[in-house]
Structures are given as C-alpha cells and as structure tokens.
Design an enzyme around this catalytic site. Sequence first.
Site, PDB file in Angstrom:
ATOM      1  N   SER A  23       0.835  -1.207   0.000  1.00 11.79           N
ATOM      2  CA  SER A  23       0.000   0.000   0.000  1.00 11.79           C
ATOM      3  C   SER A  23       0.868   1.255   0.000  1.00 11.79           C
ATOM      4  CB  SER A  23      -0.940   0.004   1.214  1.00 11.79           C
ATOM      5  OG  SER A  23      -0.215  -0.151   2.415  1.00 11.79           O
ATOM      6  N   HIS A 156     -40.024  21.899 -12.939  1.00 12.18           N
ATOM      7  CA  HIS A 156     -40.123  20.972 -14.091  1.00 12.18           C
ATOM      8  C   HIS A 156     -39.378  21.514 -15.312  1.00 12.18           C
ATOM      9  CE1 HIS A 156     -43.456  19.162 -11.775  1.00 12.18           C
ATOM     10  NE2 HIS A 156     -43.805  20.425 -11.556  1.00 12.18           N
ATOM     11  N   SER A 277     -13.566  23.687 -29.602  1.00 13.96           N
ATOM     12  CA  SER A 277     -13.693  22.379 -30.229  1.00 13.96           C
ATOM     13  C   SER A 277     -12.609  22.257 -31.281  1.00 13.96           C
ATOM     14  CB  SER A 277     -15.071  22.252 -30.871  1.00 13.96           C
ATOM     15  OG  SER A 277     -15.030  21.338 -31.937  1.00 13.96           O
ATOM     16  N   LYS A 283     -17.402  27.004 -31.204  1.00 12.28           N
ATOM     17  CA  LYS A 283     -17.799  26.460 -29.896  1.00 12.28           C
ATOM     18  C   LYS A 283     -17.087  27.102 -28.698  1.00 12.28           C
ATOM     19  CE  LYS A 283     -20.079  23.117 -29.275  1.00 12.28           C
ATOM     20  NZ  LYS A 283     -19.895  21.716 -29.639  1.00 12.28           N
ATOM     21  N   GLU A 290     -18.898  20.450 -16.943  1.00 11.68           N
ATOM     22  CA  GLU A 290     -19.166  19.055 -17.315  1.00 11.68           C
ATOM     23  C   GLU A 290     -18.289  18.107 -16.500  1.00 11.68           C
ATOM     24  OE1 GLU A 290     -20.309  19.148 -21.947  1.00 11.68           O
ATOM     25  OE2 GLU A 290     -18.440  20.131 -21.447  1.00 11.68           O
ATOM     26  N   GLN A 322      -7.517  -2.113   4.131  1.00 13.43           N
ATOM     27  CA  GLN A 322      -6.509  -1.334   3.412  1.00 13.43           C
ATOM     28  C   GLN A 322      -7.134  -0.614   2.212  1.00 13.43           C
ATOM     29  OE1 GLN A 322      -2.429  -2.841   3.106  1.00 13.43           O
ATOM     30  NE2 GLN A 322      -2.709  -2.855   0.885  1.00 13.43           N
TER      31      GLN A 322
HETATM   32  N1  ARG Z   1      -1.428  -1.274   5.297  1.00 16.58           N
HETATM   33  C1  ARG Z   1      -2.371  -1.733   6.255  1.00 16.58           C
HETATM   34  C2  ARG Z   1      -3.713  -1.036   6.054  1.00 16.58           C
HETATM   35  O1  ARG Z   1      -3.715  -0.079   5.392  1.00 16.58           O
HETATM   36  C3  ARG Z   1      -1.891  -1.447   7.633  1.00 16.58           C
HETATM   37  C4  ARG Z   1      -2.421  -2.351   8.690  1.00 16.58           C
HETATM   38  C5  ARG Z   1      -1.958  -3.721   8.443  1.00 16.58           C
HETATM   39  N2  ARG Z   1      -2.164  -4.551   9.580  1.00 16.58           N
HETATM   40  C6  ARG Z   1      -1.940  -5.829   9.524  1.00 16.58           C
HETATM   41  N3  ARG Z   1      -2.106  -6.491  10.586  1.00 16.58           N
HETATM   42  N4  ARG Z   1      -1.564  -6.420   8.419  1.00 16.58           N
HETATM   43  O2  ARG Z   1      -4.738  -1.448   6.534  1.00 16.58           O
END
Ligand code: ARG
Length: 457
Positions: A23, A156, A277, A283, A290, A322
């Site tokens: 992560s 409406h 455009s 345009k 948008e 996570q």
């Molecule tokens: N990267 C993990 C998360 O975002 C951190 C916690 C992970 N904890 C564990 N026991 N593996 O949730």
Amino acid sequence: MAKLWKGRFSAGTHPLMEAFSESISFDRELAQVDIRGSLAHAKMLAEVGLISKKDLAAIRRGMAEIKTEIDEDEFVFSPQDEDIHMSIESALTKKIGDPAKKLHTARSRNDQVATDLRLWTRDKIDWLDRLVEALQKSLVELADKNRKLVMPGYTHLQRAQPVLLAQHLLAYVEMLARDRERLQDARRRVNRLPLGSCALAGTTLPIDREIVREELGFASLCENSMDAVSDRDFVIETLAALATMFIHFSRFAEDVILWASGEWGFLRLHDAWSTGSSIMPQKRNPDLLELTRGKTGRVVGSLMTILTVVKGLPMTYNRDLQEDKEPLFDAVRTAEATLACLAEFVPTMTFNEQRAKQMLEGGFLDATVMAEYLVENGLPFRSAHEVSGALVRLAEESGRRLCEVGLAEMKEICPLFQEDVFLRLDPAKTPGSYKSAGSAGTKEVAKALTRWKKRLR
Ligand code: ARG
C-alpha cells in the site's frame, strides 16, 4: 529485504503477492501523520517508563531527519516495505538502531493506521471547510453584484415565477452551508483516538492513552479496542458528506451549462474557463462544469466502495480495510481541485440582462401573482386560480401578455379586478411584492445577502 514481521516465516513472499498487497504507493500520503502519531506514542512510552528518555530523544532525532527527507522529497518509499508504517519504522531503525525497535511497544499497525487515517481526515475536513467557505463567498459576491437581476424561476424546467437571480445563487450558498455542517458533524466522530487499542484487545503493558490523546488533540478516546481497529464508519461519513456536496456541485454545474447554452443564452462563459472544439470553430464548451458533473460519479463511487468494503467484515481488523484509503484520498483530492476551480470560476460569470428580460416576457409568469391579487380582494384561492387561468387562455389565444388584457375584459371574467392589478402585472416587478420569509423577492433577498455577508466575514 527482511520484513519486520519475518520471525515465524521461512520462505519469502511471492513477488506477485508483494505487488498485490503493498500500500506504500498510496499510503505514503499518511507519512506526516504517521510520524506525528509515532512521536506522541513515543512520548507516552517514555512518560510511563516503557522506554527511556534517551530512547525518546533518539526517536525524536531520527524522526526529525525522516520528516525533513520526506519534506524535501528525498525519502525512498520502497515497495518492499509494504506500507508507510513499516517504511518509516525501518528507516528509523537504520538511523538510530535499538531505540527504534522499542517504538512499536504496545502498538499494532491496526490501531496505528486507524489513528493515522483519522488524523489525516481531520486535517482535510478543516481544509475543505475553508475551501467551501471560499466558494460560498464567491457566490454571495456574485449574487450581490447582480442583486437587481430578475429572471424566471423554474419548476419541471418550465418557467414558473419571476425570481431574483440572487435567490437562485443563494440557494447554492445554503446547500454548501449544510455540506459544511455535515463535514463538521462527521469531524466530531473522526476526532477520537484509536491508538492504544493495539491489535484488537489492548495491552498488558501500563500505557496511558490519555497522554497520546492530549498530544494529538483528539477530543476523546475510542472506548472499545475492537471497535477502534475495525470500523471505518468515520470514512463512510466523510465520504457521504463529500458525495452529498458533489450532488450539489453537479446541480450547480447543470444550471450553468443550461444558462451557457445557445438556447438559453443567459450566461457567457469567460475564456479562461471554456474550451474550444477541435473541429467546430464557433464552440465555447463548458468543460469545467461538465467535468464537475462527471467527477460527481467518481466521488459517489468512492462512497459505494467504502460501504461495500466494510459490509460483512467479521470483527475485527481485516486486510480488506486497506482498501479504505484510495477512495478517501481520491474523493478528497477531487473535492479540493473542484472547489479551487469553482471558487475562481464563479466571479467570472457574467449574465445577459437583455436575455433575462426576454425570458420574463413569454410564459405568463405573473399568472400566480394575479391569482394572489384576487385572493387579497376576497376570492377563495381555487376560484382565483381558475380566473387567472381563464385570463391566461384569453391572452394566449389573442397573442397578448396579461398586462395587455384590458380591465373591462378582466372584469367580465371576474368583477373583483380594479385598475391597481396592473401594478402587479409586470414580471420584472413581481419580486418587489413577494412578502413571505425566505421568498425570492427584493426585501428577503436583501436580508439574506446581509446575513450571509456577515456570516462569511
Ligand atoms: N497497510 C495496512 C492497512 O492499510 C496497515 C495495517 C496492516 N495490519 C496488519 N495487521 N496487516 O490497513
């Protein structure tokens, strides 16, 4: 590279698993709050005697170096470190050795990540609140600048009754005010400390969570260790508030898109906020609006993501959690960018007053006021509605406006009409006679403008 949790394993992680589960590529966003949390935790550990003053000093020195490296973009976030918590801890270990290994005493990544995310969310809510306030200010100023402009109000998407443009703009200021309330309300529940819950059960070590709470400025403790590490309702609430806010942005965007269309011709988009455009030279496209409308789908999607991630999770922490971060980060980033653009765009909106006048002319926008005139003169509303309807038909068939129908013709349909009815029959003047609190007329809108200018000062 050896993992910090390597103890009971003999084989390494599959590279695909490593890539799948890391992560660090996104939770590096939490680097600053992770350091803040660790410093507060370390201070507490020293105060209760679980680490020495010297350990604490070393941790502070190492963390300060890491913080500088992150600030100056020199810190290496390596995928082998899995997540930001491990990454910072292993960097600290490299710098200061043994004292770093004591930092994770009475702490788990489960309560650590929940704490980090709450700190991050709290900061962002405070920042977003200021951005929404800036957009409110832009809208109030625009309403004030155009305070005399009368236009048709719609139901409406059919022209209904004359209103002041300012009332229409202030409607969005009200919506944004509630969006801010929702964020503030979410903040109250974000602002509780999970740290000290450890993995799920708390700890046998003599920690003092109050010290950490005080240090990090949380209003209270999460009172149940299992709840603290496993729920993400604070993310859900924050995203729900943002999704609702985007629903409002999207409606505003739609209004502006309609106004800027050739058919409406009510608003000219400033060059700085329109695009051309590649094939049609004439345009002026409202891409900002948008995209705002489009990004609403994205933020609503983030809310759906977190709701679905948490649904059906057994207690307590599961790695599914996570998946809470990317939707939250993305929604907040999207909100920041959208708010910044809208607050700058709003002051450039210029309205076509000529066009507003034309729009008021057709459509018998004074028919309701005419019925109310008869009510004032003693006719029950249902009958007044019928009389006014009959006159609309008469006028329409003869290609006239209501004010062009003669008093004699009116009296034929209802004897209650007097000369003074004509004072009411100019849609451009109608807003001058709205009386009810909160109405779209001159007096109430003037009050609302004063109120908002004071509130937003
Ligand atoms: N990267 C993990 C998360 O975002 C951190 C916690 C992970 N904890 C564990 N026991 N593996 O949730």
